[in-house]
Design a protein around this motif. Structure first.
Motif, PDB file in Angstrom:
ATOM      1  N   LEU A  48       0.814  -1.220   0.000  1.00 27.28           N
ATOM      2  CA  LEU A  48       0.000   0.000   0.000  1.00 27.28           C
ATOM      3  C   LEU A  48       0.848   1.270   0.000  1.00 27.28           C
ATOM      4  CD1 LEU A  48      -2.861  -0.857   2.544  1.00 27.28           C
ATOM      5  CD2 LEU A  48      -3.136  -0.411   0.099  1.00 27.28           C
ATOM      6  N   PHE A  91       0.333   3.701  -2.800  1.00 31.41           N
ATOM      7  CA  PHE A  91      -1.066   4.043  -3.040  1.00 31.41           C
ATOM      8  C   PHE A  91      -1.269   5.561  -3.036  1.00 31.41           C
ATOM      9  CE2 PHE A  91      -5.379   4.986  -1.800  1.00 31.41           C
ATOM     10  CZ  PHE A  91      -6.178   3.985  -2.339  1.00 31.41           C
ATOM     11  N   PHE A 129       0.307  -0.695  -7.149  1.00 33.50           N
ATOM     12  CA  PHE A 129      -0.639  -0.070  -6.232  1.00 33.50           C
ATOM     13  C   PHE A 129      -0.730   1.440  -6.442  1.00 33.50           C
ATOM     14  CE2 PHE A 129      -0.798  -4.165  -4.472  1.00 33.50           C
ATOM     15  CZ  PHE A 129      -1.908  -4.230  -3.643  1.00 33.50           C
ATOM     16  N   PRO A 135      -5.438   4.647   3.248  1.00 33.67           N
ATOM     17  CA  PRO A 135      -4.494   3.518   3.259  1.00 33.67           C
ATOM     18  C   PRO A 135      -3.399   3.684   4.303  1.00 33.67           C
ATOM     19  CG  PRO A 135      -4.141   4.896   1.338  1.00 33.67           C
ATOM     20  CD  PRO A 135      -5.418   5.354   1.955  1.00 33.67           C
TER      21      PRO A 135
END
Length: 522
Positions: free
Chosen positions: A47, A50, A175, A209
């Motif tokens: 993540l 992200f 991601f 996130p």
């Protein structure tokens, strides 16, 4: 390195054995409880990129949201460039925290620190009451984003099962596209809201996130390589045994990894206290390190100066220039193009292990060059006649294709290549340097693109048509192939048989020469 093909490893690798075959069924890894747990926990460091993907897509979307435009006085040109450049400006500051925290306190602590910055920045961004507050929030998010990215990439590289390392690390940058999709559909869903919530909701969600990372990173195993570097070898062996050998310390792969990590980090021990000045002095010492330095700088430039800022941050003015001006059209194109980008990124993340890193870099640059030629030609035709809808739609089609072309070489492939060319003691410092250069050029591109588009319209694309050729030449002559060797063995590709970064593994005092790296690189 020869121009016609990648140069193979310059020597027969001296090891007791090549990497042994795992007794685990890697093709059906979910059947093994501990390996299944590890791969699920890898989602936490995955993540890390992200927020960067979310940022570009969100700013693309917000430029199409009337309430955001009205609230901040319809920023254009240099003002719009400053809005977007605030994010990489924070990233430039954040790179200096990556190595001290990640090397000193562990990969988990580094990830947690960056996530905390992102959470604070997103809260301020969503609650902004003026331009200054919005810009400061973006600076904080930029600092946090580069920390989690700089820690997340080596973290995945160091804890993934060796048979899955290249795919796991390549998935890291995919991601970015996940963040882009979430942001794009969020702005598409909120632009109809009559009020500031139309932009405050996506601005706040950028921190979501990071909240997940901050809460769950403590369940992810610490890097065995970091543990060994801190003299905690028993803990490192326990981590390897649990997740790479299903609890068996005597597993052949576990013992191979553990011995190799001990050997290599032991040889690197004298470099473990590198400060900033000695780090740069070492990067300038020896042909291998100078090549690493060039690759990091050139890869950072290619990742930011290939025209991707146009698509990542300034899709709205480009669409406006070809007659697509409504909020609905622009936010929908942004959202659907990000889905195509994500799908291509996930598939392309499986290719480095099959096709090789260098091949993907070259293919990606060639594809982007062709796409920019087509965008330039179609935009010129539309500028001559605004009734030429075919030219406008051609621009849109190639804007859709640009992200897959970029992802082919500069998404998962780049996220894998940079961490693996650096020896352990240079890894986080090297990534910090890479992100520093990358964010400096991100500042340049995000600030310059809106000015160029406003001043010379479609002619600005010609800059990228020419520049991508220069990037292609640099990659062709200077980027070696790294497909095949283990993480520790890649040092030999750069430094030759007398590398100071690797020790020799011995079996019963007899060294056995094996040609597996040489053969795999051919």
């Amino acid at each position: 390195m020869g121009a016609s093909k990648p140069t193979p490893c310059p020597r027969a690798h001296t090891l007791a054995n090549p990497m042994p075959e795992s007794r685990l069924d890697i093709d059906h890894w979910w059947r093994h409880p501990n390996l299944r747990t590890l791969n699920l926990l890898l989602l936490i460091p995955l993540l890390s990129i992200f927020s960067q993907g979310f940022d570009g897509s969100m700013m693309n979307g917000l430029q199409s949201v009337t309430h955001w435009q009205n609230y901040f006085g319809t920023p254009k040109g240099a003002t719009l460039g400053f809005f977007n450049a605030a994010y990489p400006l924070g990233g430039v500051a954040g790179v200096f925290l990556i190595s001290p925290v990640a090397d000193g306190y562990g990969r988990r602590m580094g990830l947690a620190l960056g996530a905390a910055f992102c959470c604070i920045g997103a809260a301020l961004q969503g609650g902004s009451i003026n331009i200054a507050m919005f810009v400061i929030a973006r600076v904080i998010i930029g600092a946090g984003s580069v920390i989690v990215a700089g820690v997340g990439a080596p973290y995945i590289t160091e804890i993934a099962h060796p048979a899955q390392r290249s795919t796991a690390t390549a998935l890291f940058l995919t991601f970015y596209s996940v963040g882009s999709i979430v942001a794009a559909w969020c702005t598409f869903g909120t632009f109809r809201i009559d009020g500031t919530a139309s932009w405050r909701i996506p601005s706040s969600l950028q921190g979501f996130p990071s909240v997940i990372q901050l809460l769950l990173v403590w369940f992810v195993p610490e890097s065995p390589r970091w543990l060994v570097s801190k003299g905690r070898s028993e803990e490192a062996l326990a981590v390897l045994a649990k997740y790479h050998g299903e609890g068996d310390e005597n597993d052949a792969v576990v013992q191979f990894e553990y011995a190799e990590i001990q050997s290599v980090l032991g040889a690197e021990q004298s470099f473990s206290k590198l400060n900033l000045f000695s780090f740069f002095r070492e990067l300038a010492t020896g042909p291998g390190n100078r090549k690493r330095l060039f690759i990091m700088v050139w890869a950072a430039i290619c990742s930011q100066m290939s025209g991707n800022a146009c698509v990542s941050y300034y899709l709205s003015p480009i669409l406006t220039s070809v007659g697509l001006t409504s909020d609905l059209q622009q936010t929908l194109i942004n959202a659907t193009s990000q889905m195509l980008s994500w799908g291509s990124a996930v598939y392309f993340a499986t290719l480095p292990a099959k096709l090789g890193r260098r091949t993907l870099f070259l293919s990606s640059l060639c594809a982007m060059w062709v796409i920019f030629i087509c965008i330039t030609a179609a935009s010129a035709m539309f500028a001559q006649s605004h009734a030429n809808k075919a030219a406008a739609y051609t621009v849109v089609v190639f804007l859709y294709l640009f992200s897959p072309a970029y992802n082919l070489g500069f998404n998962g492939n780049l996220g894998l290549y940079i961490p693996e060319i650096l020896p352990f003691h240079l890894r986080t410092k090297g990534l910090s340097f890479f992100y520093f250069v990358q964010f400096c050029f991100m500042i340049l591109s995000t600030f310059a693109v809106p000015i160029g588009l406003e001043s010379i319209q479609w002619r600005f694309y010609l800059v990228f048509v020419v520049w991508i050729i220069v990037e292609l030449i640099g990659v062709y002559f200077m980027f070696p192939e790294t497909k095949g060797p283990t993480l520790e063995d890649i040092a030999y590709i750069f430094d030759g048989p007398n590398t100071k970064y690797s020790g020799e593994l011995e079996a019963g005092g007899d060294e056995v020469k094996v040609e597996h790296i040489h053969a795999e690189l051919k």
